[in-house]
Write an enzyme that holds these catalytic residues in place. Structure first.
Site, PDB file in Angstrom:
ATOM      1  CG  HIS A 128     -40.316 -22.162   2.033  1.00 28.93           C
ATOM      2  ND1 HIS A 128     -39.571 -21.332   3.073  1.00 28.93           N
ATOM      3  CD2 HIS A 128     -40.160 -23.146   2.769  1.00 28.93           C
ATOM      4  CE1 HIS A 128     -38.505 -22.175   2.511  1.00 28.93           C
ATOM      5  NE2 HIS A 128     -39.098 -23.664   2.724  1.00 28.93           N
ATOM      6  CD  GLU A 179     -40.497 -16.205   2.089  1.00 30.75           C
ATOM      7  OE1 GLU A 179     -39.457 -15.751   1.568  1.00 30.75           O
ATOM      8  OE2 GLU A 179     -41.115 -17.530   2.332  1.00 30.75           O
ATOM      9  CB  CYS A 195     -39.080 -17.687  -0.959  1.00 33.07           C
ATOM     10  SG  CYS A 195     -39.587 -19.065  -0.452  1.00 33.07           S
ATOM     11  CB  CYS A 222     -34.831 -19.665   1.433  1.00 31.04           C
ATOM     12  SG  CYS A 222     -35.797 -20.067   0.442  1.00 31.04           S
TER      13      CYS A 222
END
Length: 149
Positions: A52, A54, A85, A82
């Site tokens: 992801h 992040e 993260c 999410c």
């Protein structure tokens, strides 16, 4: 604060993800008014659930800072983080997260749950949301319209 300026940089990252068929989420991390990390989603191309924007940005920022603690840093992310993260942001001791658009289906900075500001954790992260919300929301809508076409 330069919230709009830095969110525009995160949007540039999201557009890179869009171009390669990844969910268009972009992220930058700022320390002392300087971008120290840029990232976008690479989950599909890396075949890795951890890729992801992040998480990639946190890894890069930690290398620049030379520590796992990212105190004094602000993350600008186009879409609400999410659970994975959000947990990483808390673990990294990030000071602040600036969010473009919220995510009612998977967001863990206030939409479903707010992992960034739980009293039970030893660190809380300041949240600012709605920065360039329309642009951040629109790139996601465009992506999913294209995906279904």
């Amino acid at each position: 604060m330069n919230n709009v300026k830095y969110m525009r940089e995160a949007l540039k990252q999201a557009k890179k993800a869009f171009k390669i068929g990844e969910v268009p989420i972009g992220c930058v991390i700022v320390h002392e008014d300087k971008i120290i990390a840029r990232a976008y989603n690479k989950r599909n191309i890396k075949k890795n659930a951890l890729a992801h924007a992040e998480i990639i940005a946190i890894n890069k920022a930690s290398k620049i800072i030379g520590d796992w603690r990212l105190e004094g840093c602000t993350m600008y992310v186009t879409v609400e983080p999410c659970q994975m993260c959000s947990g990483a942001i808390v673990q990294a001791r990030m000071d602040r997260v600036v969010i473009g658009t919220m995510n009612k289906k998977a967001g863990c900075a206030g939409s479903i749950i707010n992992l960034l500001q739980m009293d039970e954790f030893n660190h809380k992260v300041d949240i600012i949301s709605g920065v360039l919300e329309e642009e951040c929301s629109q790139i996601m809508k465009d992506f999913f319209i294209n995906l279904r076409a």
